[in-house]
Design a protein around this motif. Structure first.
Motif, PDB file in Angstrom:
ATOM      1  N   VAL A 241       0.846  -1.195   0.000  1.00 39.26           N
ATOM      2  CA  VAL A 241       0.000   0.000   0.000  1.00 39.26           C
ATOM      3  C   VAL A 241       0.880   1.243   0.000  1.00 39.26           C
ATOM      4  O   VAL A 241       0.586   2.217  -0.695  1.00 39.26           O
ATOM      5  CB  VAL A 241      -0.987   0.001   1.189  1.00 39.26           C
ATOM      6  CG1 VAL A 241      -1.733   1.333   1.294  1.00 39.26           C
ATOM      7  CG2 VAL A 241      -1.979  -1.157   1.067  1.00 39.26           C
ATOM      8  N   ARG A 242       1.983   1.209   0.739  1.00 40.33           N
ATOM      9  CA  ARG A 242       2.894   2.356   0.751  1.00 40.33           C
ATOM     10  C   ARG A 242       3.450   2.633  -0.648  1.00 40.33           C
ATOM     11  O   ARG A 242       3.615   3.786  -1.050  1.00 40.33           O
ATOM     12  CB  ARG A 242       4.013   2.122   1.759  1.00 40.33           C
ATOM     13  CG  ARG A 242       3.459   2.105   3.194  1.00 40.33           C
ATOM     14  CD  ARG A 242       4.503   1.810   4.212  1.00 40.33           C
ATOM     15  NE  ARG A 242       5.477   2.894   4.233  1.00 40.33           N
ATOM     16  CZ  ARG A 242       6.627   2.841   4.877  1.00 40.33           C
ATOM     17  NH1 ARG A 242       6.956   1.751   5.559  1.00 40.33           N
ATOM     18  NH2 ARG A 242       7.454   3.848   4.863  1.00 40.33           N
ATOM     19  N   LEU A 243       3.715   1.569  -1.393  1.00 47.11           N
ATOM     20  CA  LEU A 243       4.164   1.732  -2.779  1.00 47.11           C
ATOM     21  C   LEU A 243       3.074   2.422  -3.600  1.00 47.11           C
ATOM     22  O   LEU A 243       3.348   3.339  -4.380  1.00 47.11           O
ATOM     23  CB  LEU A 243       4.520   0.374  -3.380  1.00 47.11           C
ATOM     24  CG  LEU A 243       4.857   0.356  -4.868  1.00 47.11           C
ATOM     25  CD1 LEU A 243       6.079   1.197  -5.175  1.00 47.11           C
ATOM     26  CD2 LEU A 243       5.063  -1.070  -5.346  1.00 47.11           C
ATOM     27  N   LYS A 244       1.837   2.008  -3.412  1.00 50.15           N
ATOM     28  CA  LYS A 244       0.727   2.617  -4.149  1.00 50.15           C
ATOM     29  C   LYS A 244       0.550   4.085  -3.753  1.00 50.15           C
ATOM     30  O   LYS A 244       0.227   4.921  -4.598  1.00 50.15           O
ATOM     31  CB  LYS A 244      -0.568   1.833  -3.900  1.00 50.15           C
ATOM     32  CG  LYS A 244      -0.536   0.431  -4.495  1.00 50.15           C
ATOM     33  CD  LYS A 244      -1.756  -0.378  -4.079  1.00 50.15           C
ATOM     34  CE  LYS A 244      -1.659  -1.807  -4.564  1.00 50.15           C
ATOM     35  NZ  LYS A 244      -2.825  -2.607  -4.162  1.00 50.15           N
TER      36      LYS A 244
ATOM     37  N   ILE B 137      -4.271   4.603 -11.158  1.00 53.12           N
ATOM     38  CA  ILE B 137      -3.627   5.542 -10.235  1.00 53.12           C
ATOM     39  C   ILE B 137      -4.603   6.651  -9.849  1.00 53.12           C
ATOM     40  O   ILE B 137      -4.734   7.006  -8.678  1.00 53.12           O
ATOM     41  CB  ILE B 137      -2.329   6.109 -10.857  1.00 53.12           C
ATOM     42  CG1 ILE B 137      -1.275   5.002 -10.966  1.00 53.12           C
ATOM     43  CG2 ILE B 137      -1.806   7.301 -10.062  1.00 53.12           C
ATOM     44  CD1 ILE B 137      -0.075   5.363 -11.827  1.00 53.12           C
ATOM     45  N   GLN B 138      -5.315   7.191 -10.831  1.00 54.96           N
ATOM     46  CA  GLN B 138      -6.292   8.247 -10.571  1.00 54.96           C
ATOM     47  C   GLN B 138      -7.420   7.724  -9.683  1.00 54.96           C
ATOM     48  O   GLN B 138      -7.830   8.392  -8.727  1.00 54.96           O
ATOM     49  CB  GLN B 138      -6.858   8.801 -11.884  1.00 54.96           C
ATOM     50  CG  GLN B 138      -7.837   9.938 -11.694  1.00 54.96           C
ATOM     51  CD  GLN B 138      -7.226  11.151 -11.020  1.00 54.96           C
ATOM     52  OE1 GLN B 138      -6.046  11.443 -11.179  1.00 54.96           O
ATOM     53  NE2 GLN B 138      -8.029  11.868 -10.244  1.00 54.96           N
ATOM     54  N   ALA B 139      -7.912   6.517  -9.954  1.00 56.71           N
ATOM     55  CA  ALA B 139      -8.994   5.929  -9.152  1.00 56.71           C
ATOM     56  C   ALA B 139      -8.535   5.684  -7.718  1.00 56.71           C
ATOM     57  O   ALA B 139      -9.286   5.914  -6.757  1.00 56.71           O
ATOM     58  CB  ALA B 139      -9.480   4.631  -9.797  1.00 56.71           C
ATOM     59  N   TYR B 140      -7.297   5.233  -7.553  1.00 53.11           N
ATOM     60  CA  TYR B 140      -6.741   4.980  -6.219  1.00 53.11           C
ATOM     61  C   TYR B 140      -6.641   6.288  -5.437  1.00 53.11           C
ATOM     62  O   TYR B 140      -7.036   6.364  -4.267  1.00 53.11           O
ATOM     63  CB  TYR B 140      -5.366   4.313  -6.362  1.00 53.11           C
ATOM     64  CG  TYR B 140      -4.927   3.526  -5.149  1.00 53.11           C
ATOM     65  CD1 TYR B 140      -5.270   2.190  -5.016  1.00 53.11           C
ATOM     66  CD2 TYR B 140      -4.151   4.110  -4.147  1.00 53.11           C
ATOM     67  CE1 TYR B 140      -4.863   1.454  -3.910  1.00 53.11           C
ATOM     68  CE2 TYR B 140      -3.736   3.393  -3.043  1.00 53.11           C
ATOM     69  CZ  TYR B 140      -4.094   2.058  -2.934  1.00 53.11           C
ATOM     70  OH  TYR B 140      -3.693   1.322  -1.833  1.00 53.11           O
ATOM     71  N   ARG B 141      -6.130   7.316  -6.086  1.00 51.57           N
ATOM     72  CA  ARG B 141      -5.998   8.633  -5.446  1.00 51.57           C
ATOM     73  C   ARG B 141      -7.371   9.156  -5.030  1.00 51.57           C
ATOM     74  O   ARG B 141      -7.554   9.650  -3.911  1.00 51.57           O
ATOM     75  CB  ARG B 141      -5.319   9.622  -6.393  1.00 51.57           C
ATOM     76  CG  ARG B 141      -5.090  10.992  -5.772  1.00 51.57           C
ATOM     77  CD  ARG B 141      -4.489  12.031  -6.737  1.00 51.57           C
ATOM     78  NE  ARG B 141      -3.259  11.600  -7.369  1.00 51.57           N
ATOM     79  CZ  ARG B 141      -3.128  11.311  -8.672  1.00 51.57           C
ATOM     80  NH1 ARG B 141      -4.158  11.445  -9.480  1.00 51.57           N
ATOM     81  NH2 ARG B 141      -1.979  10.931  -9.170  1.00 51.57           N
ATOM     82  N   GLU B 142      -8.351   9.052  -5.916  1.00 52.01           N
ATOM     83  CA  GLU B 142      -9.701   9.533  -5.608  1.00 52.01           C
ATOM     84  C   GLU B 142     -10.312   8.758  -4.439  1.00 52.01           C
ATOM     85  O   GLU B 142     -10.957   9.354  -3.574  1.00 52.01           O
ATOM     86  CB  GLU B 142     -10.585   9.447  -6.848  1.00 52.01           C
ATOM     87  CG  GLU B 142     -10.213  10.472  -7.906  1.00 52.01           C
ATOM     88  CD  GLU B 142     -10.937  10.269  -9.234  1.00 52.01           C
ATOM     89  OE1 GLU B 142     -11.790   9.354  -9.346  1.00 52.01           O
ATOM     90  OE2 GLU B 142     -10.629  11.028 -10.178  1.00 52.01           O
TER      91      GLU B 142
END
Length: 150
Positions: free
Chosen positions: A22-25, A60-65
């Motif tokens: 998760v830290r990598l993400k 990446i965008q979905a994860y950030r959101e």
């Protein structure tokens, strides 16, 4: 694919700490997530963040959101966004960061370039994170052993 390391085994079941994957993400999507925020998440939230992909631009965008939404909903605070490194050192299989070499030397270990090259990006990420000054890095040597480097 979810991958936990043996050196994380004391908290993987409960996910009370943020696992390396998760830290990598978080670094990949440019979000600073504090442990206190993570601890406000429901178990299902944490599991989703473990399992959710974060590689393509859309992912990446979905994860950030999702992170922004979860932090707002669970803590009432805002997430701090960080700049995203376009060339993160954990993707460079040819150059061992100085912090990793120095930390290895502190524990009487050496990492050869050929060994570094055989590590996965997640393994390299873990060693980089565990070698940073100011980081509670008692897991550096266990990680070296787990990765067959010591």
């Amino acid at each position: 694919m979810t991958q936990f390391f043996q050196f994380e085994s004391d908290f993987v079941e409960s996910l009370r700490c943020i696992p390396m994957q998760v830290r990598l993400k978080l670094d990949t999507c440019g979000v600073k997530l504090k442990l206190v925020q993570w601890n406000h998440f429901h178990q299902e939230d944490r599991q989703k963040l473990v399992e959710m992909p974060c590689e393509s631009e859309l992912e990446i965008q979905a994860y950030r959101e999702l992170l922004h939404r979860l932090v707002q909903e669970r803590t009432g605070t805002e997430v701090v966004d960080l700049p995203i490194d376009p060339h993160p050192s954990w993707l460079d299989a040819t150059t061992i960061p100085a912090s990793v070499l120095e930390k290895a030397e502190e524990v009487n270990a050496t990492i050869a370039p050929e060994q570094w090259a055989t590590l996965s990006p997640l393994q390299r990420f873990a060693l980089i994170k565990l070698s940073r000054s100011g980081h509670e890095n008692s897991n550096f040597l266990p990680a070296l052993k787990e990765f067959n480097l010591a």
